[in-house]
Design an enzyme around this catalytic site. Sequence first.
Site, PDB file in Angstrom:
ATOM      1  N   LYS A   8       0.844  -1.214   0.000  1.00  0.00           N
ATOM      2  CA  LYS A   8       0.000   0.000   0.000  1.00  0.00           C
ATOM      3  C   LYS A   8       0.872   1.255   0.000  1.00  0.00           C
ATOM      4  O   LYS A   8       0.676   2.157  -0.806  1.00  0.00           O
ATOM      5  CB  LYS A   8      -0.935   0.020   1.234  1.00  0.00           C
ATOM      6  CG  LYS A   8      -1.840  -1.194   1.336  1.00  0.00           C
ATOM      7  CD  LYS A   8      -2.778  -1.098   2.533  1.00  0.00           C
ATOM      8  CE  LYS A   8      -2.082  -1.073   3.877  1.00  0.00           C
ATOM      9  NZ  LYS A   8      -1.418  -2.337   4.266  1.00  0.00           N
ATOM     10  N   ARG A  80     -10.079   0.842   8.606  1.00  0.00           N
ATOM     11  CA  ARG A  80      -9.603  -0.511   8.870  1.00  0.00           C
ATOM     12  C   ARG A  80     -10.620  -1.383   9.567  1.00  0.00           C
ATOM     13  O   ARG A  80     -10.322  -2.522   9.939  1.00  0.00           O
ATOM     14  CB  ARG A  80      -8.379  -0.434   9.752  1.00  0.00           C
ATOM     15  CG  ARG A  80      -7.147  -0.737   8.945  1.00  0.00           C
ATOM     16  CD  ARG A  80      -5.985  -0.722   9.853  1.00  0.00           C
ATOM     17  NE  ARG A  80      -4.995   0.081   9.237  1.00  0.00           N
ATOM     18  CZ  ARG A  80      -3.725  -0.228   9.183  1.00  0.00           C
ATOM     19  NH1 ARG A  80      -3.294  -1.296   9.759  1.00  0.00           N
ATOM     20  NH2 ARG A  80      -2.886   0.555   8.589  1.00  0.00           N
ATOM     21  N   ARG A 119      11.760  -5.455   4.827  1.00  0.00           N
ATOM     22  CA  ARG A 119      11.482  -4.033   4.570  1.00  0.00           C
ATOM     23  C   ARG A 119      12.477  -3.134   5.304  1.00  0.00           C
ATOM     24  O   ARG A 119      12.832  -3.375   6.449  1.00  0.00           O
ATOM     25  CB  ARG A 119      10.068  -3.695   5.040  1.00  0.00           C
ATOM     26  CG  ARG A 119       9.815  -2.191   5.006  1.00  0.00           C
ATOM     27  CD  ARG A 119       8.382  -1.820   5.098  1.00  0.00           C
ATOM     28  NE  ARG A 119       7.719  -2.298   6.286  1.00  0.00           N
ATOM     29  CZ  ARG A 119       6.415  -2.176   6.488  1.00  0.00           C
ATOM     30  NH1 ARG A 119       5.653  -1.608   5.561  1.00  0.00           N
ATOM     31  NH2 ARG A 119       5.860  -2.635   7.584  1.00  0.00           N
ATOM     32  N   ARG A 150      11.331  -1.195  10.751  1.00  0.00           N
ATOM     33  CA  ARG A 150      10.278  -0.655  11.613  1.00  0.00           C
ATOM     34  C   ARG A 150      10.171  -1.464  12.904  1.00  0.00           C
ATOM     35  O   ARG A 150      10.352  -2.674  12.884  1.00  0.00           O
ATOM     36  CB  ARG A 150       8.942  -0.681  10.864  1.00  0.00           C
ATOM     37  CG  ARG A 150       8.591   0.680  10.297  1.00  0.00           C
ATOM     38  CD  ARG A 150       7.423   0.642   9.381  1.00  0.00           C
ATOM     39  NE  ARG A 150       6.240   0.003   9.923  1.00  0.00           N
ATOM     40  CZ  ARG A 150       5.087  -0.031   9.280  1.00  0.00           C
ATOM     41  NH1 ARG A 150       4.967   0.532   8.096  1.00  0.00           N
ATOM     42  NH2 ARG A 150       4.037  -0.620   9.814  1.00  0.00           N
ATOM     43  N   ARG A 161      -0.760  -8.422  13.247  1.00  0.00           N
ATOM     44  CA  ARG A 161      -1.369  -7.458  12.316  1.00  0.00           C
ATOM     45  C   ARG A 161      -2.148  -8.187  11.224  1.00  0.00           C
ATOM     46  O   ARG A 161      -3.227  -7.758  10.831  1.00  0.00           O
ATOM     47  CB  ARG A 161      -0.277  -6.583  11.683  1.00  0.00           C
ATOM     48  CG  ARG A 161       0.133  -5.439  12.590  1.00  0.00           C
ATOM     49  CD  ARG A 161       1.591  -5.078  12.431  1.00  0.00           C
ATOM     50  NE  ARG A 161       1.943  -4.546  11.143  1.00  0.00           N
ATOM     51  CZ  ARG A 161       3.197  -4.556  10.665  1.00  0.00           C
ATOM     52  NH1 ARG A 161       4.172  -5.087  11.369  1.00  0.00           N
ATOM     53  NH2 ARG A 161       3.455  -4.031   9.489  1.00  0.00           N
TER      54      ARG A 161
HETATM   55  P1  AP5 Z   1       4.779  -1.655   1.992  1.00  0.00           P
HETATM   56  O1  AP5 Z   1       4.400  -0.827   0.798  1.00  0.00           O
HETATM   57  O2  AP5 Z   1       5.582  -0.993   3.079  1.00  0.00           O
HETATM   58  O3  AP5 Z   1       3.514  -2.415   2.605  1.00  0.00           O
HETATM   59  P2  AP5 Z   1       2.153  -1.857   3.228  1.00  0.00           P
HETATM   60  O4  AP5 Z   1       1.033  -2.557   2.505  1.00  0.00           O
HETATM   61  O5  AP5 Z   1       2.134  -0.358   3.235  1.00  0.00           O
HETATM   62  O6  AP5 Z   1       2.236  -2.488   4.690  1.00  0.00           O
HETATM   63  P3  AP5 Z   1       2.402  -1.858   6.143  1.00  0.00           P
HETATM   64  O7  AP5 Z   1       3.160  -2.879   6.965  1.00  0.00           O
HETATM   65  O8  AP5 Z   1       2.965  -0.470   6.116  1.00  0.00           O
HETATM   66  O9  AP5 Z   1       0.956  -1.841   6.610  1.00  0.00           O
HETATM   67  P4  AP5 Z   1       0.483  -1.826   8.092  1.00  0.00           P
HETATM   68  O10 AP5 Z   1      -0.970  -1.794   7.889  1.00  0.00           O
HETATM   69  O11 AP5 Z   1       1.016  -2.907   8.948  1.00  0.00           O
HETATM   70  O12 AP5 Z   1       1.168  -0.559   8.702  1.00  0.00           O
HETATM   71  P5  AP5 Z   1       0.661   0.911   8.892  1.00  0.00           P
HETATM   72  O13 AP5 Z   1       1.852   1.757   8.794  1.00  0.00           O
HETATM   73  O14 AP5 Z   1      -0.497   1.230   8.020  1.00  0.00           O
HETATM   74  O15 AP5 Z   1       5.600  -2.934   1.435  1.00  0.00           O
HETATM   75  C1  AP5 Z   1       6.142  -3.879   2.323  1.00  0.00           C
HETATM   76  C2  AP5 Z   1       7.509  -4.387   1.803  1.00  0.00           C
HETATM   77  O16 AP5 Z   1       7.325  -5.159   0.610  1.00  0.00           O
HETATM   78  C3  AP5 Z   1       8.490  -3.269   1.416  1.00  0.00           C
HETATM   79  O17 AP5 Z   1       9.780  -3.660   1.800  1.00  0.00           O
HETATM   80  C4  AP5 Z   1       8.375  -3.152  -0.117  1.00  0.00           C
HETATM   81  O18 AP5 Z   1       9.589  -2.711  -0.697  1.00  0.00           O
HETATM   82  C5  AP5 Z   1       8.045  -4.596  -0.500  1.00  0.00           C
HETATM   83  N1  AP5 Z   1       7.122  -4.694  -1.623  1.00  0.00           N
HETATM   84  C6  AP5 Z   1       6.003  -3.940  -1.843  1.00  0.00           C
HETATM   85  N2  AP5 Z   1       5.380  -4.339  -2.983  1.00  0.00           N
HETATM   86  C7  AP5 Z   1       6.134  -5.378  -3.477  1.00  0.00           C
HETATM   87  C8  AP5 Z   1       6.011  -6.224  -4.639  1.00  0.00           C
HETATM   88  N3  AP5 Z   1       4.964  -6.086  -5.490  1.00  0.00           N
HETATM   89  N4  AP5 Z   1       6.956  -7.197  -4.833  1.00  0.00           N
HETATM   90  C9  AP5 Z   1       7.984  -7.340  -3.954  1.00  0.00           C
HETATM   91  N5  AP5 Z   1       8.164  -6.566  -2.843  1.00  0.00           N
HETATM   92  C10 AP5 Z   1       7.251  -5.607  -2.614  1.00  0.00           C
HETATM   93  O19 AP5 Z   1       0.107   0.864  10.421  1.00  0.00           O
HETATM   94  C11 AP5 Z   1       0.973   0.675  11.522  1.00  0.00           C
HETATM   95  C12 AP5 Z   1       0.170   0.594  12.828  1.00  0.00           C
HETATM   96  O20 AP5 Z   1      -0.536   1.849  13.049  1.00  0.00           O
HETATM   97  C13 AP5 Z   1      -0.949  -0.478  12.867  1.00  0.00           C
HETATM   98  O21 AP5 Z   1      -0.446  -1.747  13.259  1.00  0.00           O
HETATM   99  C14 AP5 Z   1      -1.899   0.143  13.931  1.00  0.00           C
HETATM  100  O22 AP5 Z   1      -1.423  -0.082  15.246  1.00  0.00           O
HETATM  101  C15 AP5 Z   1      -1.831   1.631  13.631  1.00  0.00           C
HETATM  102  N6  AP5 Z   1      -2.887   2.053  12.676  1.00  0.00           N
HETATM  103  C16 AP5 Z   1      -2.680   2.566  11.417  1.00  0.00           C
HETATM  104  N7  AP5 Z   1      -3.863   2.850  10.817  1.00  0.00           N
HETATM  105  C17 AP5 Z   1      -4.833   2.527  11.722  1.00  0.00           C
HETATM  106  C18 AP5 Z   1      -6.260   2.582  11.684  1.00  0.00           C
HETATM  107  N8  AP5 Z   1      -6.941   3.043  10.607  1.00  0.00           N
HETATM  108  N9  AP5 Z   1      -6.933   2.186  12.800  1.00  0.00           N
HETATM  109  C19 AP5 Z   1      -6.299   1.735  13.899  1.00  0.00           C
HETATM  110  N10 AP5 Z   1      -4.943   1.632  13.987  1.00  0.00           N
HETATM  111  C20 AP5 Z   1      -4.224   2.026  12.909  1.00  0.00           C
END
Ligand code: AP5
Length: 206
Positions: A8, A80, A119, A150, A161
């Site tokens: 994402k 979410r 990552r 991270r 998660r």
């Molecule tokens: P990346 O693009 O970083 O993945 P992502 O889908 O963004 O995953 P996240 O881990 O950031 O999502 P998350 O939901 O856990 O974290 P968030 O920050 O939102 O890609 C991942 C890796 O794969 C990278 O190394 C990339 O290079 C590689 N990659 C990507 N595409 C690829 C491909 N096609 N092929 C090969 N490699 C690839 O949230 C963090 C925390 O915040 C949550 O746990 C929660 O506690 C809180 N939070 C955030 N939003 C909310 C909400 N709405 N409600 C409640 N709590 C929330």
Amino acid sequence: MGPQGAGKGTQAEKLVEETGAAYIATGDLVREEIKKGSELGQKVKEYSDKGELVPDEIIVDMAKPLLEDNDSWILDGFPRNQSQAETLDEALNAIGEKLDRVILLEAPDDVLVERLSGRRQSEATGKIYHVEHDPPPENDEEDPGPFVQRHDDTEEAIRNRLATYHEQTEPLKDHYEEQGLLVTIDATKSIDEVTEEVMKVVREDS
Ligand code: AP5
């Protein structure tokens, strides 16, 4: 939308460049608050470290002003769960806006765990890399780094998660399918191939 590691953030970076829309990533907002070391930051860190969702009212308070301050946005990681989706629908109604599209990036859990373990994120630019699929540049001018892991990319937090995603976020597929907004993309393909598919959807809409 999509599970953790589906790409994402990776794809949103490219979409923001293409469209000039504001980027609203609730995970980034949470990490910024933690970095500030504020009282709120300490509270949300407890949830984030364990890979649990931060309480809805905190997330909504963080995201809502950004919705109101900008004309167009890319939302990443919000909503979410059902309650956040309903709050978003109400907030958009109140400002006379609507979602154009909901893009769901799908990939199986074993692929996601491998991606998240490799990552790295640049502390200088915030850009996301992967040690194998998209390695950080060696040239300081392009991105000086450092490139760090991270705090929630531990195996235990990743599994937590993903479980939360399947239980609370995945059911939103129906919510957006009913609204005729959902487009599903196979996120197991290469980063460039996924970008191409995402851009196709966005260009069809504009
Ligand atoms: P990346 O693009 O970083 O993945 P992502 O889908 O963004 O995953 P996240 O881990 O950031 O999502 P998350 O939901 O856990 O974290 P968030 O920050 O939102 O890609 C991942 C890796 O794969 C990278 O190394 C990339 O290079 C590689 N990659 C990507 N595409 C690829 C491909 N096609 N092929 C090969 N490699 C690839 O949230 C963090 C925390 O915040 C949550 O746990 C929660 O506690 C809180 N939070 C955030 N939003 C909310 C909400 N709405 N409600 C409640 N709590 C929330």
